[in-house]
Design an enzyme around this catalytic site. Structure first.
Site, PDB file in Angstrom:
ATOM      1  N   ARG A 176       0.814  -1.215   0.000  1.00  0.00           N
ATOM      2  CA  ARG A 176       0.000   0.000   0.000  1.00  0.00           C
ATOM      3  C   ARG A 176       0.853   1.273   0.000  1.00  0.00           C
ATOM      4  NH1 ARG A 176      -2.298  -3.556  -1.381  1.00  0.00           N
ATOM      5  NH2 ARG A 176      -4.191  -4.522  -0.602  1.00  0.00           N
ATOM      6  N   SER A 226     -10.860   0.552   3.428  1.00  0.00           N
ATOM      7  CA  SER A 226     -10.066   0.128   4.581  1.00  0.00           C
ATOM      8  C   SER A 226      -9.306   1.328   5.139  1.00  0.00           C
ATOM      9  CB  SER A 226      -9.080  -0.969   4.182  1.00  0.00           C
ATOM     10  OG  SER A 226      -9.754  -2.126   3.740  1.00  0.00           O
ATOM     11  N   GLU A 296      -4.108   3.705   6.258  1.00  0.00           N
ATOM     12  CA  GLU A 296      -4.025   3.536   4.810  1.00  0.00           C
ATOM     13  C   GLU A 296      -4.600   4.766   4.111  1.00  0.00           C
ATOM     14  OE1 GLU A 296      -6.211   0.633   1.633  1.00  0.00           O
ATOM     15  OE2 GLU A 296      -5.065  -0.350   3.218  1.00  0.00           O
TER      16      GLU A 296
END
Length: 305
Positions: A176, A226, A296
């Site tokens: 990520r 998320s 994130e």
């Protein structure tokens, strides 16, 4: 620099209706939060982006770039300077097993175009709500797939407005993350190398992933997906759930009862509600399990005065 002057000049550079003053950025994020942009522009081609960058550099005006706002929290005080939305830069071409997609194209749409051309490799992206540019920026992934697996190169624009082509290795992809969080390049287009496949098999896989997503994720409410990265050898949602935080609410934002890894805007929540809830969850999980959850989702903009 007077923002009225900035607005007036950029209105001569971009098409009518593509330059706005005091635009509410909550209208440009999936979670429906965010204050005003001093000047908001939506270029339709690379030349217009270059013109905006060169003008901003000349007068030392800060510039912030947005994709489709799926993985970002814009603070309630909004964004100073020029905010550039890339949602109109959406071209996609297919040549053999290669797809070239521009930054504002939805990665979901690109995965469907791959399906239409019997190309396999992007099935994992069929439920990712971000743009191509955003997907590269954070090395988006799901269900075992990642953008880095299929990307071969990308065209970027430097902070000086110059175009460059970078190979995948230059992206420094990780979980990520990519090099773009630390430099001033703007992702303009990506080249994906896929493989020939069977339409029925590709569609079946995409249908299966879509079913899993719809059954497990709170798609009925605005969210930014998320919120946290997966910690080593664990899952953020599992830790949050075991901390008893599902349903925890601050203002109009709550930890989803359907999936603990999501925070949903259930009642006109603000960016500050999201930020406060994120901090509360991080603090609680660390106290209970000794695990520091890393965000994130990006947080940008100014606090509300």
């Amino acid at each position: 620099m007077n923002m009225q002057e900035v607005y007036e000049y950029l209105s001569t550079v971009l098409p009518e209706g593509h330059v706005k003053q005091d635009e509410m950025l909550k209208n440009h994020t999936h979670i429906k939060v965010g204050g005003k942009a001093d000047v908001f522009v939506a270029p339709t081609n690379y030349d217009e982006i270059q013109e905006v960058i060169k003008y901003a550099n000349k007068y030392n005006i800060p510039v912030t770039f947005l994709g489709n706002g799926s993985n970002v929290i814009i603070k309630d005080g909004g964004i100073r300077g020029i905010t550039v939305s890339l949602i109109h830069i959406t071209g996609v071409t297919v040549t053999g097993t290669t797809i070239v997609a521009q930054c504002g194209a939805a990665i979901i749409d690109v995965s469907r175009i791959a399906l239409d051309h019997n190309l396999t490799g992007l099935e994992f992206a069929c439920g990712i709500p971000g743009s191509v540019g955003g997907a590269l920026y954070m090395n988006a992934g799901a269900y075992g797939g990642e953008i880095s697996f299929v990307l071969t190169e990308a065209v970027v624009m430097t902070g000086d407005g110059e175009l460059r082509t970078l190979t995948k290795e230059a992206f420094e992809f990780g979980y990520r993350k990519s090099v773009f969080a630390n430099n001033h390049y703007i992702i303009l287009e990506a080249r994906f190398e896929l493989e020939e496949g069977l339409y029925e098999e590709i569609k079946a896989k995409m249908d299966d992933l879509t079913f899993k997503r719809e059954s497990k994720q709170p798609l009925e409410y605005p969210s930014c997906g998320s919120v946290f990265k997966r910690p080593p050898n664990n899952f953020a949602g599992k830790l949050i759930q075991e901390s008893g935080l599902q349903g925890k609410r601050i203002g109009g934002v709550e930890v989803s009862l359907k999936h603990a890894g999501f925070m949903v805007n259930v009642d006109n929540g603000t960016a500050q509600d999201y930020i406060d809830l994120i901090h509360f969850v991080q603090k609680t999980v660390e106290e209970k399990f000794g695990v520091k959850l890393e965000r994130e989702v990006r947080i940008i903009g100014e606090d509300k005065e």
